[in-house]
Design a protein around this motif. Sequence first.
Motif, PDB file in Angstrom:
ATOM      1  N   UNK A 170      90.961   0.867  33.564  1.00 17.37           N
ATOM      2  CA  UNK A 170      90.243   1.600  32.517  1.00 17.37           C
ATOM      3  C   UNK A 170      90.920   2.954  32.286  1.00 17.37           C
ATOM      4  N   UNK A 171      91.007   3.347  31.034  1.00 10.54           N
ATOM      5  CA  UNK A 171      91.562   4.681  30.750  1.00 10.54           C
ATOM      6  C   UNK A 171      90.522   5.727  31.150  1.00 10.54           C
ATOM      7  N   UNK A 172      89.268   5.396  30.873  1.00 13.23           N
ATOM      8  CA  UNK A 172      88.171   6.302  31.222  1.00 13.23           C
ATOM      9  C   UNK A 172      87.143   5.527  32.043  1.00 13.23           C
ATOM     10  N   UNK A 173      86.942   5.960  33.265  1.00 11.35           N
ATOM     11  CA  UNK A 173      85.965   5.346  34.170  1.00 11.35           C
ATOM     12  C   UNK A 173      84.788   6.306  34.346  1.00 11.35           C
ATOM     13  N   UNK A 174      83.584   5.788  34.175  1.00  4.80           N
ATOM     14  CA  UNK A 174      82.384   6.607  34.386  1.00  4.80           C
ATOM     15  C   UNK A 174      81.582   5.991  35.530  1.00  4.80           C
ATOM     16  N   UNK A 175      80.961   6.843  36.344  1.00  2.00           N
ATOM     17  CA  UNK A 175      80.210   6.323  37.495  1.00  2.00           C
ATOM     18  C   UNK A 175      78.844   6.997  37.619  1.00  2.00           C
ATOM     19  N   UNK A 176      77.809   6.165  37.772  1.00  6.60           N
ATOM     20  CA  UNK A 176      76.478   6.673  38.133  1.00  6.60           C
ATOM     21  C   UNK A 176      76.372   6.486  39.642  1.00  6.60           C
ATOM     22  N   UNK A 177      76.509   7.599  40.350  1.00 11.43           N
ATOM     23  CA  UNK A 177      76.572   7.570  41.815  1.00 11.43           C
ATOM     24  C   UNK A 177      75.141   7.565  42.344  1.00 11.43           C
ATOM     25  N   UNK A 178      74.615   6.407  42.654  1.00  9.93           N
ATOM     26  CA  UNK A 178      73.192   6.331  43.010  1.00  9.93           C
ATOM     27  C   UNK A 178      73.002   5.722  44.393  1.00  9.93           C
ATOM     28  N   UNK A 179      71.884   6.088  45.029  1.00  8.00           N
ATOM     29  CA  UNK A 179      71.512   5.464  46.300  1.00  8.00           C
ATOM     30  C   UNK A 179      71.721   6.351  47.530  1.00  8.00           C
ATOM     31  N   UNK A 180      72.020   7.618  47.326  1.00  6.90           N
ATOM     32  CA  UNK A 180      72.209   8.518  48.477  1.00  6.90           C
ATOM     33  C   UNK A 180      70.926   8.658  49.291  1.00  6.90           C
ATOM     34  N   UNK A 181      69.810   8.827  48.588  1.00  2.17           N
ATOM     35  CA  UNK A 181      68.524   9.041  49.257  1.00  2.17           C
ATOM     36  C   UNK A 181      68.132   7.823  50.077  1.00  2.17           C
TER      37      UNK A 181
ATOM     38  N   UNK B 124      95.385   8.652  41.967  1.00  2.00           N
ATOM     39  CA  UNK B 124      96.614   7.990  42.434  1.00  2.00           C
ATOM     40  C   UNK B 124      96.943   6.752  41.607  1.00  2.00           C
ATOM     41  N   UNK B 125      95.888   6.027  41.218  1.00  2.00           N
ATOM     42  CA  UNK B 125      96.107   4.804  40.431  1.00  2.00           C
ATOM     43  C   UNK B 125      96.585   5.103  39.026  1.00  2.00           C
ATOM     44  N   UNK B 126      96.314   6.325  38.562  1.00  2.00           N
ATOM     45  CA  UNK B 126      96.726   6.686  37.206  1.00  2.00           C
ATOM     46  C   UNK B 126      95.612   6.572  36.179  1.00  2.00           C
ATOM     47  N   UNK B 127      94.360   6.516  36.653  1.00  2.00           N
ATOM     48  CA  UNK B 127      93.236   6.560  35.707  1.00  2.00           C
ATOM     49  C   UNK B 127      93.247   7.945  35.048  1.00  2.00           C
ATOM     50  N   UNK B 128      93.123   7.987  33.719  1.00  2.00           N
ATOM     51  CA  UNK B 128      93.295   9.259  33.003  1.00  2.00           C
ATOM     52  C   UNK B 128      92.029  10.119  33.013  1.00  2.00           C
ATOM     53  N   UNK B 129      90.884   9.460  32.925  1.00  2.00           N
ATOM     54  CA  UNK B 129      89.615  10.192  32.842  1.00  2.00           C
ATOM     55  C   UNK B 129      88.601   9.582  33.797  1.00  2.00           C
ATOM     56  N   UNK B 130      88.003  10.435  34.617  1.00  2.00           N
ATOM     57  CA  UNK B 130      86.941   9.985  35.518  1.00  2.00           C
ATOM     58  C   UNK B 130      85.730  10.874  35.267  1.00  2.00           C
ATOM     59  N   UNK B 131      84.601  10.265  34.963  1.00  2.00           N
ATOM     60  CA  UNK B 131      83.388  11.046  34.698  1.00  2.00           C
ATOM     61  C   UNK B 131      82.302  10.642  35.680  1.00  2.00           C
ATOM     62  N   UNK B 132      81.786  11.623  36.417  1.00  2.00           N
ATOM     63  CA  UNK B 132      80.803  11.344  37.465  1.00  2.00           C
ATOM     64  C   UNK B 132      79.448  11.948  37.109  1.00  2.00           C
TER      65      UNK B 132
END
Length: 246
Positions: free
Chosen positions: A10-21, A51-59
């Motif tokens: 993916x050029x832009x990867x978005x992540x909903x980081x859930x489950x910490x609690x 490192x993989x070369x993903x251009x955009x990461x949105x957290x």
Amino acid sequence: MEPLDPDKLPKHLAIIMDGNGRWAQQRMLKRIVGHQRGAETVKMVVEQASLMGIRYLTLFAFSSENWLRPAIEVRALMTLLKKYIRNETARMMRNNIRYNVIGNRSDLPDDVNQTLEEAIHETANNTGMVLTLALSYGGRQELSMAAARLTRDVMVGKLSPDDITIDIFGSYLDTGGLPDPDFLIRTSGEMRISNFLLWQLAYTELYFTDINWPDFTINEFHKALSDFQSRERRFGKTSDQLNKGD
Ligand code: IPE
Ligand code: IPE
Ligand code: MG
């Protein structure tokens, strides 16, 4: 595990980081310990993606609705965020990563804002991956603010209602300048969007895993990306059209 195709990430990867609690509660630990462990997963994902070369990461790090949590948890999250940014900026420089923030910055405590400001400034000339943190972010809030800004521009004559295209509207969002995400990962088994990037996710491939964010490993990350690579993105066309290259 099958190797990933570097040309099909993916050029832009978005992540909903859930489950910490839940990760913490299952271990009889305080929720904040789950957030601390979650921060370790963030480091791994940021480093691997870059490192993989993903251009955009949105957290998605803190939602507009997360202000409704107990004050003690909100405070702990803000402290953790500040520490994370402070400790990681040197690594961001080494990896040529540029910080970006979306969301309602003015809601954040002053000290957090200042730390963010410094990190954004310091990494501004980096040319590698753009790491966008969604903080005090809500998709509906973003859309209504965009509508308000756009209306103001129409009222002062900078823009005519006839000029409002999808691209023009998109440029009024916090994510103006970023491409739409190609892939969204949500951990912890919840199958919802929770007010994240409502406009931008229109054609994003969605991936849900039951793994809680602190347990999300390199292997799990790899598995998710491999799933993405197996998908056919049709954007309304037929499969035949895509195979013929139309
Ligand atoms: C995600 O984990 C982190 C934030 C929302 C800040 P949660 O804190 O939502 O974890 P659960 O969903 O309660 O397990
Ligand atoms: C979404 O997670 C927000 C972040 C990951 C920062 P939540 O845990 O707040 O989502 P809901 O409220 O369960 O949908
Ligand atoms: Mg949650």
